[in-house]
Design a protein around this motif. Structure first.
Motif, PDB file in Angstrom:
ATOM      1  N   ASP A  92       8.077   4.702  -2.668  1.00  0.00           N
ATOM      2  CA  ASP A  92       7.239   4.994  -1.454  1.00  0.00           C
ATOM      3  C   ASP A  92       6.387   6.410  -2.059  1.00  0.00           C
ATOM      4  O   ASP A  92       7.052   7.362  -1.896  1.00  0.00           O
ATOM      5  N   GLY A  93       5.223   6.408  -2.525  1.00  0.00           N
ATOM      6  CA  GLY A  93       4.527   7.732  -3.059  1.00  0.00           C
ATOM      7  C   GLY A  93       4.329   8.771  -2.047  1.00  0.00           C
ATOM      8  O   GLY A  93       4.155   9.844  -2.227  1.00  0.00           O
ATOM      9  N   ASN A  94       4.731   8.284  -0.584  1.00  0.00           N
ATOM     10  CA  ASN A  94       4.514   9.240   0.311  1.00  0.00           C
ATOM     11  C   ASN A  94       5.687   9.859   0.864  1.00  0.00           C
ATOM     12  O   ASN A  94       5.606  10.839   1.652  1.00  0.00           O
ATOM     13  N   ALA A  95       6.727   9.266   0.522  1.00  0.00           N
ATOM     14  CA  ALA A  95       8.174  10.003   0.891  1.00  0.00           C
ATOM     15  C   ALA A  95       8.178  11.334   0.116  1.00  0.00           C
ATOM     16  O   ALA A  95       8.025  11.520  -1.208  1.00  0.00           O
ATOM     17  N   PRO A  96       8.309  12.449   0.969  1.00  0.00           N
ATOM     18  CA  PRO A  96       8.666  13.784   0.395  1.00  0.00           C
ATOM     19  C   PRO A  96       9.848  13.977  -0.611  1.00  0.00           C
ATOM     20  O   PRO A  96      10.839  13.530  -0.477  1.00  0.00           O
ATOM     21  N   GLY A  97       9.321  14.340  -1.803  1.00  0.00           N
ATOM     22  CA  GLY A  97      10.332  14.546  -3.012  1.00  0.00           C
ATOM     23  C   GLY A  97      10.808  13.530  -3.479  1.00  0.00           C
ATOM     24  O   GLY A  97      11.780  13.580  -4.496  1.00  0.00           O
ATOM     25  N   MET A  98      10.447  12.162  -3.315  1.00  0.00           N
ATOM     26  CA  MET A  98      10.879  11.124  -4.200  1.00  0.00           C
ATOM     27  C   MET A  98      10.332  10.772  -5.391  1.00  0.00           C
ATOM     28  O   MET A  98      10.912  10.284  -6.517  1.00  0.00           O
ATOM     29  N   LEU A  99       9.057  11.202  -5.670  1.00  0.00           N
ATOM     30  CA  LEU A  99       8.395  11.151  -7.164  1.00  0.00           C
ATOM     31  C   LEU A  99       7.684  12.314  -7.508  1.00  0.00           C
ATOM     32  O   LEU A  99       6.842  12.811  -6.528  1.00  0.00           O
ATOM     33  N   ARG A 100       7.753  13.006  -8.705  1.00  0.00           N
ATOM     34  CA  ARG A 100       6.999  14.274  -8.821  1.00  0.00           C
ATOM     35  C   ARG A 100       6.591  13.920 -10.344  1.00  0.00           C
ATOM     36  O   ARG A 100       7.203  13.675 -11.261  1.00  0.00           O
ATOM     37  N   LYS A 101       5.219  14.319 -10.389  1.00  0.00           N
ATOM     38  CA  LYS A 101       4.606  14.177 -11.668  1.00  0.00           C
ATOM     39  C   LYS A 101       5.051  15.361 -12.627  1.00  0.00           C
ATOM     40  O   LYS A 101       5.163  16.667 -11.997  1.00  0.00           O
ATOM     41  N   LYS A 124      -2.679   9.223  -5.201  1.00  0.00           N
ATOM     42  CA  LYS A 124      -2.070  10.386  -6.033  1.00  0.00           C
ATOM     43  C   LYS A 124      -1.343  10.077  -7.576  1.00  0.00           C
ATOM     44  O   LYS A 124      -0.964  10.746  -8.369  1.00  0.00           O
ATOM     45  N   PHE A 125      -1.098   8.645  -7.547  1.00  0.00           N
ATOM     46  CA  PHE A 125      -0.321   8.405  -8.836  1.00  0.00           C
ATOM     47  C   PHE A 125      -1.123   7.272  -9.696  1.00  0.00           C
ATOM     48  O   PHE A 125      -1.634   6.471  -9.293  1.00  0.00           O
ATOM     49  N   GLN A 126      -1.324   7.464 -11.024  1.00  0.00           N
ATOM     50  CA  GLN A 126      -1.962   6.507 -11.784  1.00  0.00           C
ATOM     51  C   GLN A 126      -1.108   6.074 -12.842  1.00  0.00           C
ATOM     52  O   GLN A 126      -0.082   6.778 -13.324  1.00  0.00           O
ATOM     53  N   PRO A 127      -1.635   4.872 -13.411  1.00  0.00           N
ATOM     54  CA  PRO A 127      -0.509   4.384 -14.407  1.00  0.00           C
ATOM     55  C   PRO A 127      -0.646   5.404 -15.614  1.00  0.00           C
ATOM     56  O   PRO A 127      -1.976   5.820 -16.075  1.00  0.00           O
ATOM     57  N   GLY A 128       0.401   5.278 -16.340  1.00  0.00           N
ATOM     58  CA  GLY A 128       0.763   6.283 -17.441  1.00  0.00           C
ATOM     59  C   GLY A 128       0.961   7.679 -16.998  1.00  0.00           C
ATOM     60  O   GLY A 128       1.642   8.612 -17.966  1.00  0.00           O
ATOM     61  N   ASP A 129       1.127   8.157 -15.620  1.00  0.00           N
ATOM     62  CA  ASP A 129       1.579   9.292 -15.294  1.00  0.00           C
ATOM     63  C   ASP A 129       2.991   9.519 -15.543  1.00  0.00           C
ATOM     64  O   ASP A 129       3.707   8.521 -15.382  1.00  0.00           O
ATOM     65  N   GLN A 130       3.454  10.608 -16.045  1.00  0.00           N
ATOM     66  CA  GLN A 130       5.066  10.710 -16.332  1.00  0.00           C
ATOM     67  C   GLN A 130       5.546  11.213 -14.879  1.00  0.00           C
ATOM     68  O   GLN A 130       5.197  12.322 -14.462  1.00  0.00           O
ATOM     69  N   VAL A 131       6.807  10.793 -14.792  1.00  0.00           N
ATOM     70  CA  VAL A 131       7.258  11.198 -13.445  1.00  0.00           C
ATOM     71  C   VAL A 131       8.893  11.401 -13.509  1.00  0.00           C
ATOM     72  O   VAL A 131       9.499  10.788 -14.361  1.00  0.00           O
ATOM     73  N   VAL A 132       9.499  12.107 -12.686  1.00  0.00           N
ATOM     74  CA  VAL A 132      10.718  12.225 -12.426  1.00  0.00           C
ATOM     75  C   VAL A 132      11.111  11.913 -10.862  1.00  0.00           C
ATOM     76  O   VAL A 132      10.567  12.197 -10.178  1.00  0.00           O
ATOM     77  N   GLY A 133      12.289  11.246 -10.727  1.00  0.00           N
ATOM     78  CA  GLY A 133      12.441  10.792  -9.421  1.00  0.00           C
ATOM     79  C   GLY A 133      14.112  10.281  -9.326  1.00  0.00           C
ATOM     80  O   GLY A 133      14.761  10.691 -10.202  1.00  0.00           O
ATOM     81  N   MET A 134      14.306   9.758  -8.183  1.00  0.00           N
ATOM     82  CA  MET A 134      16.000   9.285  -8.191  1.00  0.00           C
ATOM     83  C   MET A 134      15.919   7.815  -8.208  1.00  0.00           C
ATOM     84  O   MET A 134      15.858   6.980  -7.255  1.00  0.00           O
ATOM     85  N   ASP A 176       0.737  -1.141   0.006  1.00  0.00           N
ATOM     86  CA  ASP A 176      -0.124   0.121   0.124  1.00  0.00           C
ATOM     87  C   ASP A 176       0.802   1.233   0.066  1.00  0.00           C
ATOM     88  O   ASP A 176       1.868   1.402   0.724  1.00  0.00           O
ATOM     89  N   GLY A 177       0.554   1.990  -0.785  1.00  0.00           N
ATOM     90  CA  GLY A 177       1.329   3.553  -0.990  1.00  0.00           C
ATOM     91  C   GLY A 177       2.316   3.441  -1.835  1.00  0.00           C
ATOM     92  O   GLY A 177       2.844   4.599  -2.048  1.00  0.00           O
ATOM     93  N   GLU A 178       2.782   2.386  -2.587  1.00  0.00           N
ATOM     94  CA  GLU A 178       3.863   2.464  -3.439  1.00  0.00           C
ATOM     95  C   GLU A 178       3.386   2.376  -4.463  1.00  0.00           C
ATOM     96  O   GLU A 178       2.311   2.000  -5.165  1.00  0.00           O
ATOM     97  N   VAL A 179       4.324   2.776  -5.619  1.00  0.00           N
ATOM     98  CA  VAL A 179       4.215   2.963  -7.201  1.00  0.00           C
ATOM     99  C   VAL A 179       5.301   2.348  -7.736  1.00  0.00           C
ATOM    100  O   VAL A 179       6.558   2.386  -7.364  1.00  0.00           O
ATOM    101  N   LEU A 180       5.016   1.650  -8.827  1.00  0.00           N
ATOM    102  CA  LEU A 180       6.055   1.005  -9.770  1.00  0.00           C
ATOM    103  C   LEU A 180       6.269   1.881 -10.873  1.00  0.00           C
ATOM    104  O   LEU A 180       5.182   2.047 -11.766  1.00  0.00           O
TER     105      LEU A 180
END
Ligand SMILES: NC(=O)c1ccc[n+]([C@@H]2O[C@H](COP(=O)([O-])OP(=O)(O)OC[C@H]3O[C@@H](n4cnc5c(N)ncnc54)[C@H](OP(=O)(O)O)[C@@H]3O)[C@@H](O)[C@H]2O)c1
Length: 338
Positions: free
Chosen positions: A105-114, A85-95, A34-38
């Motif tokens: 972890d979609g809740n971790a601040p600054g880890m993933l940005r659309k 907050k994140f759906q399949p198809g969203d384009q994202v930048v991260g580390m 729960d809360g994670e994004v691939l």
């Protein structure tokens, strides 16, 4: 879940880094909690700071741990999500690191940005409209603080940081002079990036010759210098600096394999009453929104047209990275992964 490919730091370099410092492995991707994004990575960013992380020495950031996935910025697409907050198809930048997929972890601040790719291509979020662009912005705007009509100089001029620097400095009415390796890079700097002049340091391989070239390119002296390289180029800039010149010390890539970078005339900092300030862009997150807005606007207006060097396939990342440290890249170095 898909099979992942990863590049690990296998052992630490002694002197120059080599491809044998890295190891390519295949691993299973863990099922999402729960809360994670691939995220499937489309591009991996290769950046000079990664060389410092490969060492086990004291620095502003922790070393890259052995046996772990190499650190790195990525852009890509959400393929599965258990975060509202994140759906399949969203384009994202991260580390996401040097791998094909990451579980974030979609809740971790600054880890993933659309990100919005209507006016800015996805890969630019790793370069001109990403960390390197903000780096140029911070050094120019916050440290050099240029006034219209002043002369500013940048080394590694055609790279990810240097090319953004040119557009930002031109927008502030400066005379902008680049220093780059080779006639082709210099022709591109003046022809495409908007530099008023560019000096090929390979044609000026010593202090006297470089100082003369800077004198010709900067007839009114140098008011601001954005340092990416170190060594005799910095010495030459100090010789041509005006009173109260400002130096933003961003990088010293000529010494990243452990080469000493002695300064010939440090007394010039005193004589010219100069400000010399180092900075790390990730310690200034407060300026990122303002900087990214300006950089995105410059791209959308066609005033910042960065070039990219693209390697293909994760397996080619180590060689592309080593090439970046030797100037084989021409513009922002990326690895395309899809
Ligand atoms: N402080 C921070 O927060 C921060 C953040 C990002 C980047 N940086 C620094 O900014 C600098 C530029 O980064 P970037 O991502 O834009 O890389 P880049 O300029 O795209 O690539 C590195 C360039 O450095 C030049 N170079 C390599 N070895 C050199 C040498 N011995 N002498 C002179 N030039 C050399 C090469 O260009 P030529 O072919 O023109 O020589 C090479 O293309 C680096 O020093 C990096 O560490 C700092």
């Amino acid at each position: 879940m898909p099979v992942n490919q990863q590049i690990l730091l296998d052992n630490r370099p002694h002197g120059e880094a080599t491809v044998d410092n890295f190891k390519l492995v295949e691993t299973a991707t863990p099922a999402l909690q729960d809360g994670e994004v691939l995220v499937r990575h489309h591009y991996l960013s290769l950046d000079p700071y990664m060389r410092g992380r490969m060492n086990d020495s004291k620095s502003y950031a922790a070393s890259q741990a052995l046996g772990e996935v190499m650190i790195g910025g990525t852009v890509g697409e959400v393929v599965e999500s258990r975060h509202p907050k994140f759906q399949p198809g969203d384009q994202v930048v991260g580390m996401g690191g040097w791998q094909l997929y990451s579980v974030v972890d979609g809740n971790a601040p600054g880890m993933l940005r659309k990100v919005d790719t209507t006016h800015v291509p996805l890969s630019y979020y790793l370069g001109a409209v990403g960390m390197p662009g903000v780096t140029a912005w911070y050094g120019l705007v916050k440290i050099i603080q240029p006034k219209a009509g002043e002369t500013v100089v940048v080394s590694a001029a055609t790279g990810a940081v240097g090319s953004a620097f040119a557009a930002l400095a031109k927008a502030r009415g400066c005379r902008v002079v680049g220093i780059a390796g080779g006639a082709e890079k210099c022709a591109y700097a003046t022809g495409e990036l908007g530099f008023d002049a560019c000096i090929d340091y390979k044609a000026h391989p010593d202090l006297k010759s470089m100082a003369k070239a800077l004198k010709d390119a900067c007839p009114d002296g140098i008011d601001g210098y954005f340092e990416n390289v170190g060594g005799y180029i910095l010495d030459a800039v100090l010789l041509r600096a005006n009173a109260f010149a400002r130096v933003a010390v961003c990088g010293m890539i000529a010494g990243y394999d452990g080469q000493p970078l002695p300064l010939a005339n440090p007394a010039l900092i005193l004589i010219n009453r100069m400000k010399v300030e180092g900075f790390i862009v990730s310690e200034h997150m407060d300026v990122w929104p303002e900087a990214l807005t300006e950089l995105g606007t410059l791209v959308a207006q066609g005033k910042l047209r960065p070039r990219e060097s693209i390697a293909h396939g994760l397996q080619n990342a180590p060689e592309a990275f080593l090439g970046l440290l030797k100037g084989k890249n021409f513009g922002k170095q990326l690895v395309q992964l899809v």
